[in-house]
Design a protein around this motif. Structure first.
Motif, PDB file in Angstrom:
ATOM      1  N   GLU A  31      25.651 -17.423 -34.181  1.00  0.00           N
ATOM      2  CA  GLU A  31      25.524 -16.289 -35.086  1.00  0.00           C
ATOM      3  C   GLU A  31      24.946 -15.134 -34.295  1.00  0.00           C
ATOM      4  O   GLU A  31      24.397 -15.324 -33.210  1.00  0.00           O
ATOM      5  CB  GLU A  31      24.543 -16.617 -36.226  1.00  0.00           C
ATOM      6  CG  GLU A  31      25.169 -17.354 -37.384  1.00  0.00           C
ATOM      7  CD  GLU A  31      24.328 -17.230 -38.647  1.00  0.00           C
ATOM      8  OE1 GLU A  31      23.202 -16.707 -38.566  1.00  0.00           O
ATOM      9  OE2 GLU A  31      24.817 -17.660 -39.707  1.00  0.00           O
ATOM     10  N   ILE A  32      25.065 -13.933 -34.847  1.00  0.00           N
ATOM     11  CA  ILE A  32      24.346 -12.798 -34.278  1.00  0.00           C
ATOM     12  C   ILE A  32      23.164 -12.510 -35.190  1.00  0.00           C
ATOM     13  O   ILE A  32      23.343 -12.319 -36.394  1.00  0.00           O
ATOM     14  CB  ILE A  32      25.249 -11.544 -34.173  1.00  0.00           C
ATOM     15  CG1 ILE A  32      26.425 -11.821 -33.242  1.00  0.00           C
ATOM     16  CG2 ILE A  32      24.434 -10.348 -33.667  1.00  0.00           C
ATOM     17  CD1 ILE A  32      27.373 -10.646 -33.065  1.00  0.00           C
ATOM     18  N   ALA A 195      31.456 -16.653 -31.045  1.00  0.00           N
ATOM     19  CA  ALA A 195      32.126 -17.936 -31.240  1.00  0.00           C
ATOM     20  C   ALA A 195      31.551 -19.004 -30.311  1.00  0.00           C
ATOM     21  O   ALA A 195      31.510 -20.186 -30.644  1.00  0.00           O
ATOM     22  CB  ALA A 195      33.622 -17.777 -31.000  1.00  0.00           C
ATOM     23  N   ASN A 196      31.100 -18.579 -29.126  1.00  0.00           N
ATOM     24  CA  ASN A 196      30.624 -19.548 -28.140  1.00  0.00           C
ATOM     25  C   ASN A 196      29.140 -19.442 -27.802  1.00  0.00           C
ATOM     26  O   ASN A 196      28.603 -20.310 -27.130  1.00  0.00           O
ATOM     27  CB  ASN A 196      31.409 -19.398 -26.846  1.00  0.00           C
ATOM     28  CG  ASN A 196      32.892 -19.623 -27.067  1.00  0.00           C
ATOM     29  OD1 ASN A 196      33.278 -20.651 -27.616  1.00  0.00           O
ATOM     30  ND2 ASN A 196      33.706 -18.658 -26.698  1.00  0.00           N
ATOM     31  N   TYR A 197      28.522 -18.356 -28.194  1.00  0.00           N
ATOM     32  CA  TYR A 197      27.118 -18.140 -27.831  1.00  0.00           C
ATOM     33  C   TYR A 197      26.312 -17.792 -29.075  1.00  0.00           C
ATOM     34  O   TYR A 197      26.869 -17.337 -30.072  1.00  0.00           O
ATOM     35  CB  TYR A 197      26.982 -16.985 -26.832  1.00  0.00           C
ATOM     36  CG  TYR A 197      27.771 -17.165 -25.568  1.00  0.00           C
ATOM     37  CD1 TYR A 197      27.202 -17.778 -24.453  1.00  0.00           C
ATOM     38  CD2 TYR A 197      29.092 -16.723 -25.483  1.00  0.00           C
ATOM     39  CE1 TYR A 197      27.923 -17.942 -23.284  1.00  0.00           C
ATOM     40  CE2 TYR A 197      29.829 -16.882 -24.327  1.00  0.00           C
ATOM     41  CZ  TYR A 197      29.244 -17.486 -23.234  1.00  0.00           C
ATOM     42  OH  TYR A 197      29.959 -17.655 -22.083  1.00  0.00           O
ATOM     43  N   SER A 198      25.013 -17.992 -28.965  1.00  0.00           N
ATOM     44  CA  SER A 198      24.128 -17.527 -30.028  1.00  0.00           C
ATOM     45  C   SER A 198      23.480 -16.250 -29.528  1.00  0.00           C
ATOM     46  O   SER A 198      22.996 -16.202 -28.403  1.00  0.00           O
ATOM     47  CB  SER A 198      23.063 -18.573 -30.330  1.00  0.00           C
ATOM     48  OG  SER A 198      23.684 -19.829 -30.529  1.00  0.00           O
ATOM     49  N   ILE A 199      23.502 -15.223 -30.362  1.00  0.00           N
ATOM     50  CA  ILE A 199      23.089 -13.897 -29.896  1.00  0.00           C
ATOM     51  C   ILE A 199      21.933 -13.374 -30.738  1.00  0.00           C
ATOM     52  O   ILE A 199      21.958 -13.448 -31.966  1.00  0.00           O
ATOM     53  CB  ILE A 199      24.291 -12.920 -29.964  1.00  0.00           C
ATOM     54  CG1 ILE A 199      25.370 -13.381 -28.977  1.00  0.00           C
ATOM     55  CG2 ILE A 199      23.854 -11.487 -29.656  1.00  0.00           C
ATOM     56  CD1 ILE A 199      26.699 -12.699 -29.143  1.00  0.00           C
ATOM     57  N   GLN A 215      22.453 -12.303 -39.624  1.00  0.00           N
ATOM     58  CA  GLN A 215      21.117 -12.489 -40.169  1.00  0.00           C
ATOM     59  C   GLN A 215      20.274 -11.327 -39.653  1.00  0.00           C
ATOM     60  O   GLN A 215      20.420 -10.920 -38.497  1.00  0.00           O
ATOM     61  CB  GLN A 215      20.558 -13.815 -39.632  1.00  0.00           C
ATOM     62  CG  GLN A 215      19.262 -14.286 -40.215  1.00  0.00           C
ATOM     63  CD  GLN A 215      19.465 -15.051 -41.512  1.00  0.00           C
ATOM     64  OE1 GLN A 215      20.590 -15.453 -41.842  1.00  0.00           O
ATOM     65  NE2 GLN A 215      18.398 -15.242 -42.259  1.00  0.00           N
ATOM     66  N   THR A 216      19.410 -10.766 -40.474  1.00  0.00           N
ATOM     67  CA  THR A 216      18.566  -9.660 -40.014  1.00  0.00           C
ATOM     68  C   THR A 216      17.106  -9.957 -40.319  1.00  0.00           C
ATOM     69  O   THR A 216      16.764 -10.345 -41.440  1.00  0.00           O
ATOM     70  CB  THR A 216      18.968  -8.336 -40.695  1.00  0.00           C
ATOM     71  OG1 THR A 216      20.319  -8.037 -40.360  1.00  0.00           O
ATOM     72  CG2 THR A 216      18.074  -7.189 -40.225  1.00  0.00           C
TER      73      THR A 216
END
Lengths: 251, 297
Positions: A31-32, A195-199, A215-216
């Protein structure tokens, strides 16, 4: 979705002055997550706890637990170097090394292992493509990375981080020194990468948080005010202070 | 006085001061070169000095100066590099570091004649090295170390912290960040520091009179065995340098052409130091361009 990073009861003090006052916050995988709040609220300070960059500063005391997956990243046996490879970071000011574009990305690669030349070429290309800067630099790989525009430099930095194959990417206001077009490119890239990393991204730009994050988390004065799905926080925040901040009543 | 007049007056004063400094410098260098260059010839540079007759050269002194410089740099550079890296990258802000910095500062302001006498007592007498190139190089190391350490530290400090953060955050260890990123970026600055300190060492006389001695024995330039007594590479032989030679010819020279020898040798010394300085800039720039790959653009 499972949490990739969790932190509980976070306190941080510079000398005798406490800057983070105790809160829990966790981030979901792929997720970002955006960290927002006025200047000096502690969001960047918190971000730098997640890859232990605060270790470089003298006289900083950090308490609480920080976990990457199930591993406590502040445990005594943790290798900070490996941790930072798994949790990469992009800074506010683009900071490519004053070497060639190729060498910059190869630095990230050599952190993970040693590669044969052909393999190295391939991976440098892949990383630059992932960071959406390949088309602009492919004919200039041997040129100094500093000769490119700010936006291109920032994406080269992103490619360098991606080359190290991290699990989590921390971004500390990555677009605040860039023009809107370059910023949009970075945002686009991040959306593909999730899609491949969590940011986890610290940003001053509320629209940016709204556009790209899932998510904020809203910080104020060293406290976490609330951590809500982005769609919700901008329409119906749980706290009045959040609503005041988002409506520009302070900050 | 109006602001404009004040401003003009201030600017004019500053230019005047700069003018005085430049005039002194140009006058001095110009005088040395103009009086000295006519005395320089191929014969002067390639023949041995004579004690009583005219027509002596400075071959051995010139070689001794360069050889001594090389040895001094070989000895002092590793120490200065280590010390500079420590001070810039590792040293915590505490009283030990403060003491170390003060020690370096004091060492750098020691009069060179004191360094020479100290070197005489400890290396020549106590360690029984005799008047030798090695004793001279060790004394010059004392003299050179603080300046070189300082310039290396400054070159490292000039590397922006963002570069260190970038390296460390990428998962490079501290050591690799220093060797692969910080040092290459600082290299041109370090090189400039080395060459400028080389200029100072090259012109040094007082510290050498009592350590490497005032005599230039005839050596065999074909003998590469540095253990043999007449080899030009033997570090245990006494060696009068160019600067010492100038001093000696002027104080106790009895050759009829002492004045010409002194003028010629001074001009050679100045020219070589100028070459060092210009070379430092050029090499530093080239190296930076090479390291940063900023060639075609």
């Amino acid at each position: 979705m499972t949490a990739i990073m969790t932190s509980t009861d976070v306190h941080l003090a510079y000398g005798a002055k406490e800057a983070l006052h105790g809160f829990d916050l966790s981030f979901k995988q792929h997720e970002i997550s955006a960290l927002i709040g006025p200047s000096g609220c502690g969001k960047s300070t918190y971000l730098r706890c997640l890859n232990r960059m605060n270790d470089l500063l003298p006289d900083v005391t950090i308490t609480g637990t920080f976990k990457l997956g199930a591993q406590d990243i502040y445990a005594a046996k943790v290798d900070v170097v490996t941790l930072r490879q798994r949790v990469g970071m992009v800074f506010q000011q683009p900071n490519p090394f004053p070497f060639s574009v190729y060498e910059n990305v190869a630095f990230g690669l050599n952190v993970v292992g040693h590669y044969a030349k052909a393999d190295l070429d391939q991976r440098v290309e892949t990383s630059l493509k992932q960071a959406a800067v390949w088309d602009e630099v492919k004919d200039h790989l041997t040129e100094n990375a500093r000769t490119f525009s700010g936006g291109q430099q920032q994406r080269i930095c992103l490619a360098r981080v991606l080359a190290a194959q991290p699990e989590v990417i921390l971004l500390d206001e990555p677009t605040s020194a860039l023009d809107p077009i370059s910023s949009a490119k970075i945002e686009q890239t991040l959306l593909t990468l999730k899609a491949n990393y969590s940011i986890i991204i610290v940003t001053h730009n509320l629209q940016q948080a709204a556009r790209i994050s899932d998510q904020t988390a809203f910080f104020l004065n060293g406290q976490l005010v609330e951590n809500t799905p982005t769609q919700q926080i901008f329409i119906k925040p749980q706290q009045k202070t959040t609503s005041d901040y988002l409506n520009g009543k302070f900050g | 006085m109006s602001r404009k007049t004040t401003d003009r007056l201030a600017t004019g004063t500053i230019y005047a001061f700069v003018g005085v400094v430049v005039a002194i410098l140009c006058g001095l260098i110009g005088y040395i070169l103009i009086t000295g260059i006519p005395d320089i010839s191929w014969h002067f540079l390639t023949s041995a000095a004579t004690a009583f007759t005219a027509g002596g050269g400075i071959r051995d002194q010139l070689f001794n100066s360069l050889y001594l410089l090389l040895l001094t740099l070989v000895i002092s550079f590793p120490f200065a590099l280590g010390c500079g890296i420590y001070l810039s990258e590792y040293a915590p802000q505490n009283w030990v570091t403060g003491l170390l910095r003060m020690a370096i500062e004091v060492l750098s302001s020691l009069p060179s004649v004191v360094v020479g006498l100290f070197g005489y007592l400890i290396f020549v007498i106590r360690f029984n090295l005799g008047f030798s190139i090695l004793a001279g190089a060790l004394a010059l190391t004392f003299f050179n170390l603080p300046i070189l350490t300082r310039s290396i530290e400054e070159a490292l400090q000039d590397v922006p912290n963002l570069q260190r953060e970038a390296g460390v955050s990428l998962g490079l260890s501290n050591w690799r960040t220093i060797t692969k990123i910080v040092l290459p970026i600082a290299l041109p600055g370090i090189l400039t520091g080395i060459i400028i300190s080389a200029g100072r060492v090259f012109g040094e006389a007082a510290a050498l009179i009592y350590t490497s001695g005032q005599s230039a024995p005839t050596v065999d330039y074909g003998n590469w065995n540095f253990l043999s007594a007449d080899s030009f590479l033997n570090p245990m032989r006494p060696a009068e340098t160019l600067a010492v030679h100038i001093w000696k010819v002027n104080t106790e020279g009895i050759t009829p052409d002492a004045v010409a020898i002194s003028a010629g040798a001074s001009a050679v010394l100045i020219v070589i130091i100028l070459i060092f300085n210009v070379g430092a800039r050029f090499l530093g720039q080239r190296l930076y361009q090479h390291l940063t790959a900023s060639k075609s653009k």
